[in-house]
Enzyme design. Structure first.
Site, PDB file in Angstrom:
ATOM      1  N   CYS A 104     -10.309   3.004  11.303  1.00 38.40           N
ATOM      2  CA  CYS A 104     -10.602   1.658  11.151  1.00 38.40           C
ATOM      3  C   CYS A 104     -12.258   1.474  10.847  1.00 38.40           C
ATOM      4  CB  CYS A 104     -10.278   1.363  12.727  1.00 38.40           C
ATOM      5  SG  CYS A 104     -10.121  -0.536  12.890  1.00 38.40           S
ATOM      6  N   GLU A 149      10.361  -4.984  -4.805  1.00 40.16           N
ATOM      7  CA  GLU A 149       9.182  -5.689  -4.252  1.00 40.16           C
ATOM      8  C   GLU A 149       9.243  -7.086  -4.842  1.00 40.16           C
ATOM      9  OE1 GLU A 149       6.158  -5.375  -2.170  1.00 40.16           O
ATOM     10  OE2 GLU A 149       6.136  -7.345  -2.923  1.00 40.16           O
ATOM     11  N   CYS A 207      -4.211  -2.740  11.770  1.00 40.67           N
ATOM     12  CA  CYS A 207      -5.572  -2.741  11.710  1.00 40.67           C
ATOM     13  C   CYS A 207      -6.032  -3.261  13.182  1.00 40.67           C
ATOM     14  CB  CYS A 207      -6.440  -3.351  10.700  1.00 40.67           C
ATOM     15  SG  CYS A 207      -8.086  -2.919  10.936  1.00 40.67           S
ATOM     16  N   GLN A 237      -5.537  -5.431   1.627  1.00 39.33           N
ATOM     17  CA  GLN A 237      -5.991  -6.017   2.662  1.00 39.33           C
ATOM     18  C   GLN A 237      -7.106  -5.722   3.500  1.00 39.33           C
ATOM     19  OE1 GLN A 237      -1.989  -6.630   5.110  1.00 39.33           O
ATOM     20  NE2 GLN A 237      -1.230  -5.932   3.004  1.00 39.33           N
ATOM     21  N   ALA A 284       0.725  -1.347  -0.149  1.00 37.67           N
ATOM     22  CA  ALA A 284      -0.125   0.110   0.048  1.00 37.67           C
ATOM     23  C   ALA A 284       0.874   1.217  -0.027  1.00 37.67           C
ATOM     24  CB  ALA A 284      -0.890   0.087   1.271  1.00 37.67           C
ATOM     25  N   LYS A 334      -1.653   1.198  12.770  1.00 37.44           N
ATOM     26  CA  LYS A 334      -0.933   0.640  11.395  1.00 37.44           C
ATOM     27  C   LYS A 334      -2.173   0.257  10.589  1.00 37.44           C
ATOM     28  CE  LYS A 334       2.975  -0.818  13.776  1.00 37.44           C
ATOM     29  NZ  LYS A 334       4.087   0.202  13.340  1.00 37.44           N
ATOM     30  N   THR A 335      -2.331   1.404   9.742  1.00 38.48           N
ATOM     31  CA  THR A 335      -3.649   1.101   8.830  1.00 38.48           C
ATOM     32  C   THR A 335      -3.310   1.810   7.246  1.00 38.48           C
ATOM     33  OG1 THR A 335      -4.446   3.129   9.499  1.00 38.48           O
ATOM     34  CG2 THR A 335      -5.443   1.207  10.337  1.00 38.48           C
ATOM     35  N   ALA A 336      -4.065   1.268   6.134  1.00 39.84           N
ATOM     36  CA  ALA A 336      -3.739   1.724   5.062  1.00 39.84           C
ATOM     37  C   ALA A 336      -4.418   3.210   5.121  1.00 39.84           C
ATOM     38  CB  ALA A 336      -4.802   1.001   3.775  1.00 39.84           C
ATOM     39  N   ALA A 337      -5.239   3.623   5.743  1.00 38.24           N
ATOM     40  CA  ALA A 337      -5.960   4.972   6.008  1.00 38.24           C
ATOM     41  C   ALA A 337      -4.615   5.992   6.483  1.00 38.24           C
ATOM     42  CB  ALA A 337      -6.874   5.139   7.127  1.00 38.24           C
ATOM     43  N   ASP A 380       3.305   0.421   7.866  1.00 34.34           N
ATOM     44  CA  ASP A 380       3.355  -0.615   9.149  1.00 34.34           C
ATOM     45  C   ASP A 380       4.712  -0.562   9.648  1.00 34.34           C
ATOM     46  OD1 ASP A 380       0.422  -1.001   8.412  1.00 34.34           O
ATOM     47  OD2 ASP A 380       0.829  -3.058   7.818  1.00 34.34           O
TER      48      ASP A 380
HETATM   49  C1  LIG Z   1      -7.298  -8.257   7.956  1.00 29.41           C
HETATM   50  C2  LIG Z   1      -6.753  -7.191   7.997  1.00 29.41           C
HETATM   51  C3  LIG Z   1      -7.738  -6.015   7.728  1.00 29.41           C
HETATM   52  C4  LIG Z   1      -7.298  -4.752   7.586  1.00 29.41           C
HETATM   53  N1  LIG Z   1      -8.313  -3.716   7.497  1.00 29.41           N
HETATM   54  C5  LIG Z   1      -7.908  -2.317   7.266  1.00 29.41           C
HETATM   55  C6  LIG Z   1      -8.869  -1.471   7.144  1.00 29.41           C
HETATM   56  O1  LIG Z   1     -10.153  -1.658   7.564  1.00 29.41           O
HETATM   57  N2  LIG Z   1      -8.560   0.023   7.097  1.00 29.41           N
HETATM   58  C7  LIG Z   1      -7.179   0.258   6.883  1.00 29.41           C
HETATM   59  O2  LIG Z   1      -6.844   1.399   6.667  1.00 29.41           O
HETATM   60  N3  LIG Z   1      -6.252  -0.781   6.958  1.00 29.41           N
HETATM   61  C8  LIG Z   1      -6.688  -2.050   7.330  1.00 29.41           C
HETATM   62  N4  LIG Z   1      -5.762  -2.967   7.251  1.00 29.41           N
HETATM   63  C9  LIG Z   1      -4.263  -2.555   7.236  1.00 29.41           C
HETATM   64  C10 LIG Z   1      -3.851  -2.111   6.326  1.00 29.41           C
HETATM   65  O3  LIG Z   1      -3.770  -3.383   5.134  1.00 29.41           O
HETATM   66  C11 LIG Z   1      -2.126  -1.953   6.268  1.00 29.41           C
HETATM   67  O4  LIG Z   1      -1.763  -1.107   7.303  1.00 29.41           O
HETATM   68  C12 LIG Z   1      -1.185  -1.560   4.957  1.00 29.41           C
HETATM   69  O5  LIG Z   1      -1.499  -2.541   3.978  1.00 29.41           O
HETATM   70  C13 LIG Z   1       0.111  -1.261   5.121  1.00 29.41           C
HETATM   71  O6  LIG Z   1       0.744  -1.018   4.104  1.00 29.41           O
HETATM   72  P1  LIG Z   1       2.262  -1.155   4.246  1.00 29.41           P
HETATM   73  O7  LIG Z   1       2.846  -0.945   2.557  1.00 29.41           O
HETATM   74  O8  LIG Z   1       3.264  -0.710   5.004  1.00 29.41           O
HETATM   75  O9  LIG Z   1       2.665  -2.699   4.175  1.00 29.41           O
HETATM   76  P2  LIG Z   1       2.033  -3.758   3.090  1.00 29.41           P
HETATM   77  O10 LIG Z   1       0.845  -3.256   2.388  1.00 29.41           O
HETATM   78  O11 LIG Z   1       1.598  -5.247   4.089  1.00 29.41           O
HETATM   79  O12 LIG Z   1       2.895  -3.976   2.197  1.00 29.41           O
HETATM   80  C14 LIG Z   1       4.385  -4.599   2.410  1.00 29.41           C
HETATM   81  C15 LIG Z   1       5.066  -4.797   1.037  1.00 29.41           C
HETATM   82  O13 LIG Z   1       6.546  -4.916   1.196  1.00 29.41           O
HETATM   83  C16 LIG Z   1       6.836  -6.060   0.754  1.00 29.41           C
HETATM   84  N5  LIG Z   1       8.253  -6.741   1.293  1.00 29.41           N
HETATM   85  C17 LIG Z   1       8.250  -7.378   2.493  1.00 29.41           C
HETATM   86  N6  LIG Z   1       9.496  -7.824   2.756  1.00 29.41           N
HETATM   87  C18 LIG Z   1      10.048  -7.217   1.673  1.00 29.41           C
HETATM   88  C19 LIG Z   1      11.573  -7.112   1.370  1.00 29.41           C
HETATM   89  N7  LIG Z   1      12.460  -7.782   2.269  1.00 29.41           N
HETATM   90  N8  LIG Z   1      12.069  -6.578   0.193  1.00 29.41           N
HETATM   91  C20 LIG Z   1      10.981  -5.858  -0.433  1.00 29.41           C
HETATM   92  N9  LIG Z   1       9.894  -5.859  -0.119  1.00 29.41           N
HETATM   93  C21 LIG Z   1       9.365  -6.399   1.012  1.00 29.41           C
HETATM   94  C22 LIG Z   1       5.884  -7.157   0.958  1.00 29.41           C
HETATM   95  O14 LIG Z   1       5.717  -8.016  -0.341  1.00 29.41           O
HETATM   96  C23 LIG Z   1       4.404  -6.301   0.515  1.00 29.41           C
HETATM   97  O15 LIG Z   1       3.934  -6.233  -0.855  1.00 29.41           O
HETATM   98  C24 LIG Z   1      -6.021  -4.509   7.375  1.00 29.41           C
HETATM   99  C25 LIG Z   1      -4.914  -5.296   7.255  1.00 29.41           C
HETATM  100  C26 LIG Z   1      -5.718  -6.696   7.517  1.00 29.41           C
HETATM  101  C27 LIG Z   1      -4.745  -7.819   7.551  1.00 29.41           C
END
Ligand SMILES: Cc1cc2nc3c(=O)[nH]c(=O)nc-3n(C[C@H](O)[C@H](O)[C@H](O)COP(=O)(O)OP(=O)(O)OC[C@H]3O[C@@H](n4cnc5c(N)ncnc54)[C@H](O)[C@@H]3O)c2cc1C
Length: 416
Positions: free
Chosen positions: A342, A37, A163, A45, A15, A307-310, A299
């Site tokens: 959330c 990635e 989340c 998610q 995200a 820790k949210t997509a928001a 996150d």
């Molecule tokens: C069940 C559930 C419900 C949720 N509900 C909500 C909601 O209602 N509202 C909301 O806002 N948020 C919600 N979330 C949370 C939201 O999805 C996350 O907070 C958001 O995706 C965080 O974004 P991010 O990019 O930090 O992590 P992610 O989206 O998890 O992306 C991390 C990326 O890093 C990559 N990566 C990992 N290790 C490496 C490496 N060594 N090298 C290169 N790349 C790597 C992974 O492959 C992945 O693509 C929910 C999550 C879950 C699981």
């Protein structure tokens, strides 16, 4: 891969990574950006909760990573392995290095399935399900759909997790499904939460206690899942009783497990980590506390927001703007206030939209509406509006800054 240099390197294309890459490119089309990635698939998610509740599909929540990145962004389909910030260098798992002028770190967090003994071998069968994995999320719905009576346990590990509302959201969807089938009274539903209360923000915690009562759910606080025996259908918990910890075993017919979570190991072991292993950034600018050309978001950071997509939606423009400020030798903006949101799915057609910022401040985006109310309009948001916002705006790199204000909630927080 031979050693390569890029002005901007982004580690993690979830995200945060895809959004910040596309946002930065929109702000400066001349900047060469490389994104590391390893995955082909990109998951929405936040949709996993309603997949587990039978109201959405994994297909709707999945897109190809390649289709999300602007063609000018160089996708390096590999795992990052380590960081050498003094040399401005990232080492890849397959060998080879990338050097950068500016680095953005956003590989998400790590799901520590192994911390619960016996879990891995029984996940996806024996009534043991989780919404925290694309591989198993459909099985959650299978469990809920097929169960006619018995004990349904829902667990929540110690914070932080992504989340924080997700462990209870699926519980309400299950309870509502049982109620709609006329079988809710045949169930013993228990929320086994390692934490001390329903939710981190007391304003919403109070309102959720009413939801719990309405479904007749039993709450167990200070109750941490440590082991599962899938064949015997038993779950072992460490339960805090004053200064002591007791082991309690419960039988289940289904158990929804939220795994313990932590910073990815390669982050914990890197010079970028601070206390508890998360990437150590300034909470307002998102600049690394020790390495000024490194930023973190999503996150993986140690910022005390949900820790949210928001949260990611509000962090992306701050990081993109601050990189451009650094390039131009200007002062950084302190643009992130800890916003997170959330959408608490309290039934299969109602959502309580919890929005808040650092310090537990209640900061809704919509004035005159009691944020504790369970509304159909937010259910439509959850199923249609928020996914659209994600795929069509945030991921494509548009900044949509809907203001969120404490003053919108003042009338309601004062009376609570
Ligand atoms: C069940 C559930 C419900 C949720 N509900 C909500 C909601 O209602 N509202 C909301 O806002 N948020 C919600 N979330 C949370 C939201 O999805 C996350 O907070 C958001 O995706 C965080 O974004 P991010 O990019 O930090 O992590 P992610 O989206 O998890 O992306 C991390 C990326 O890093 C990559 N990566 C990992 N290790 C490496 C490496 N060594 N090298 C290169 N790349 C790597 C992974 O492959 C992945 O693509 C929910 C999550 C879950 C699981």
């Amino acid at each position: 891969m031979a050693n390569k240099h890029f002005p901007v390197v982004i580690v993690g294309g979830g995200a945060a990574g895809v959004s910040v890459a596309n946002n930065l490119r929109r702000k400066n089309a001349l900047l060469e950006i490389a994104l590391v990635e390893p995955s082909d698939k990109h998951y929405y998610q936040p949709g996993f909760t309603i997949i587990g509740g039978g109201a959405y599909t994994l297909k709707q929540a999945t897109k190809n990573e390649a289709d999300l990145l602007h063609p000018s962004i160089i996708w390096i389909k590999k795992f990052a392995k380590s960081f050498e910030p003094d040399e401005n260098q990232v080492t890849l798992k397959t060998g080879g290095t990338l050097t950068y002028d500016y680095l953005i770190v956003c590989p998400g967090l790590q799901l520590d399935w192994d911390k619960i003994s016996g879990l891995k071998s029984t996940l996806g069968k024996n009534g043991v399900c989780t919404n925290y994995s694309a591989k198993y999320v459909d099985y959650t719905w299978e469990c809920i759909k097929n169960l006619e009576s018995g004990t349904a346990l829902f667990t929540q590990p110690p914070m932080p997790i992504k989340c924080a509302g997700a462990p209870q959201k699926i519980m309400y969807l299950a309870a509502d499904r049982f109620r709609k089938k006329g079988i809710l009274d045949k169930f013993n539903i228990e929320f086994c939460n390692a934490g001390p209360g329903m939710f981190g923000v007391p304003f919403f915690a109070k309102a959720l206690t009413e939801v719990i009562k309405d479904y007749g759910i039993t709450t167990n606080f200070g109750c941490n899942l440590v082991a599962i025996d899938g064949k015997k259908k038993t779950a072992a918990f460490e339960v805090k009783k004053g200064d002591k910890t007791e082991k309690v075993t419960k039988k289940f017919d289904m158990i929804h497990v939220t795994p313990p979570q932590s910073a990815p190991d390669f982050i914990k072991e890197s010079p970028l980590s601070g206390d508890s292993g998360w990437v150590d950034v300034n909470p307002s600018t998102l600049q690394h506390s020790r390495f000024s050309n490194i930023f973190g978001l999503g996150d993986v950071t140690n910022t005390p927001n949900a820790k949210t997509a928001a949260a990611v939606r509000k962090q992306v423009p701050v990081v993109a703007k601050n990189i451009l400020k650094l390039i131009a030798n200007k002062d950084l903006i302190e643009g992130y206030d800890g916003y997170g949101s959330c959408p608490l799915t309290t039934s299969l057609n109602k959502v309580m939209l919890a929005e808040f910022a650092y310090g537990g401040k209640v900061t809704p985006s919509f004035p005159f509406m009691d944020p504790r109310a369970n509304r159909f309009i937010w259910w439509i948001g959850k199923k249609i509006g928020f996914p659209w916002l994600y795929w069509s705006l945030m991921i494509k790199g548009y900044s949509l800054d809907i203001p969120h204000k404490e003053s919108y909630a003042a009338k309601f927080t004062e009376e609570s």
